[in-house]
Design an enzyme around this catalytic site. Sequence first.
Site, short mmCIF file in Angstrom:
data_model
loop_
_atom_site.label_atom_id
_atom_site.label_comp_id
_atom_site.label_asym_id
_atom_site.label_seq_id
_atom_site.Cartn_x
_atom_site.Cartn_y
_atom_site.Cartn_z
N LYS A 47 0.85 -1.20 0.00
CA LYS A 47 0.00 0.00 0.00
C LYS A 47 0.88 1.24 0.00
O LYS A 47 1.44 1.62 1.02
CB LYS A 47 -0.93 0.06 1.22
CG LYS A 47 -1.97 1.17 1.06
CD LYS A 47 -2.67 1.59 2.31
CE LYS A 47 -1.99 2.66 3.09
NZ LYS A 47 -1.78 3.96 2.40
N GLU A 80 9.69 1.95 11.18
CA GLU A 80 10.65 3.05 11.20
C GLU A 80 9.81 4.31 11.23
O GLU A 80 8.99 4.54 10.34
CB GLU A 80 11.53 2.93 9.95
CG GLU A 80 12.77 3.78 10.03
CD GLU A 80 12.59 5.07 9.29
OE1 GLU A 80 12.30 6.06 9.98
OE2 GLU A 80 12.70 5.08 8.07
N CYS A 123 13.03 11.31 6.88
CA CYS A 123 12.91 10.95 8.30
C CYS A 123 14.26 11.14 8.99
O CYS A 123 14.31 11.29 10.21
CB CYS A 123 12.40 9.53 8.46
SG CYS A 123 13.37 8.37 7.56
C1 UN1 Z 1 13.61 8.31 4.71
O1 UN1 Z 1 13.71 9.52 4.86
O2 UN1 Z 1 12.58 7.71 5.08
O3 UN1 Z 1 19.37 8.03 4.29
C2 UN1 Z 1 14.61 7.48 4.03
C3 UN1 Z 1 18.76 8.69 3.43
C4 UN1 Z 1 18.03 7.96 2.35
C5 UN1 Z 1 16.77 7.33 2.84
C6 UN1 Z 1 15.89 8.18 3.67
N1 UN1 Z 1 18.90 6.94 1.79
O4 UN1 Z 1 18.74 9.91 3.45
#
Ligand code: UN1
Length: 505
Positions: free
Chosen positions: A178, A253, A287
């Site tokens: 999804k 996460e 994130c």
């Molecule tokens: C995310 O923001 O959910 O480490 C992933 C990073 C990327 C992935 C981010 N390779 O900035």
Amino acid sequence: MPSADAPVRGRLLVAGEWAAPRDDFPSRSPANLDEVVGVFPRATAGEAAAAVDAARAAFPAWRRTSRVLRAECFDRLAQLVKRDTDSLARLMARECGKNVTECRAEVVEGLHMVQYVFGTGRLPYGEVIASEIAEKDAYVRRKPWGVVAVITPWNFPFAVPLWMLGPSLLEGNTCVFKPSEDTPAVGQRLVELFAEAGFPPGTVNLVHGDGGTGEALVKNPGVNVVCFTGSYEVGRHIQEVSAGFPDRIVAAEMGGKNAVIVCEDARFDLAVTAGIVSAFKTTGQRCVSASRVIVHESLFEKYAQVYAETAQRLRFGDPLDPGNFAGPVIHQESVEKVLRYNALAKAEGATVLVEGGEVRSVAGSKGCYLSPFVYRMDANASARVLREEVFGPHVALVPFKTDEEAAAIYNATEYGLSMAVITEGYRRMRFFRDECEYGMGYVNLPCIGAEVHLPFGGVKKSGNGHPSAAALVTAVTHPTAWTVNHGTEIKMAQGLTTAIDGGPA
Ligand code: UN1
């Protein structure tokens, strides 16, 4: 093939059958809310259940398929991703507003995951363990759980689904995917590529929708594993619902309050670049984005000045113009959330260095644009802006005196995802490595930019120890012990005797 810019007609894929398109909700470009990227069906609870049933039905044949042949499907997928890199990047830029250069990098990150999965298909994947009894061999083998629900965010609509779908499928699980309701077009395009690569019907099923569809998946007892990346609130809810299923695994996460720590011995220019890139790439919406830069007091004034000047020079604009540094935020609610945090920072005593805020119109389009908000804030246990995730171009510069104090400031949040330390000192680097709470740590780098062959995930409110990317295998398989006797009589470990009064019947 339709042109990359034709509106996408959203469809569900269940058991290898694409359903007729339905126009339940639009996907709009955050760079121009008048631009409809596509219209999509919102899967009902019944449709979500049908997708889980289809994955369940496809599981026995898929898990019995040779691991090497499963891996080879990913080789075909890699060729298709290479073929379509430019159109995928363009679709992504239009749908989620990230700059097209970043979108390209994300397609490459997804490709790397596909290549990693293909490569690992021929690597050893179990262990042979010595037994106390010479005639016995013991093996640790990993078995797939069954059906994996993959629920992913809009900010990495291509790479993050591949982090999860890749290891899940390689290990013999089947999936229901999804995508975020903010990036259904990229999600659907990815599933079209899976189908074209020849993954058997039912191994990858697609449902579109929002929280309601996700809820139906998570409540379905036919789902063995939920792989989730998104907010803490949603992740927590998934964990709570999943607690009702005895062997359900949730790999979650769930955001961060990340930071770059600039030590007194830092290389100055490197420290500025690391702080700027960590905070403002993807408009602060990774994130792993930093919303705190923790700076030694001896360089604070100069750092703050150069940082503020640099932040003001960044060009936020049309995602399709590769000359722009970054694009809009994902939607109007995000604009409002960031503005609330900007106001909160002032209320909590911030000294504003760059007064960012809403930019009503960029090049005449109706987009969700914000400019950077940068402020000085002294460490302060009651300041929510130093603890809570903002997810936008909003950053606090926080002075510190000692390394112990810097680590304490870094840890003074309920999150623990990503951190960077800028230093030339190996003892100092090691101190932060050991004292900070994080899943990904960086030295003399931004705190963004992880590579797929490393584990990805966090601690505390950021995640539960089932990382995404390369380490996902621990979540989507369970280890089994398998012991074989090559002798002709039974000998037990631990000195256990097998004598039976009167002998075997
Ligand atoms: C995310 O923001 O959910 O480490 C992933 C990073 C990327 C992935 C981010 N390779 O900035």
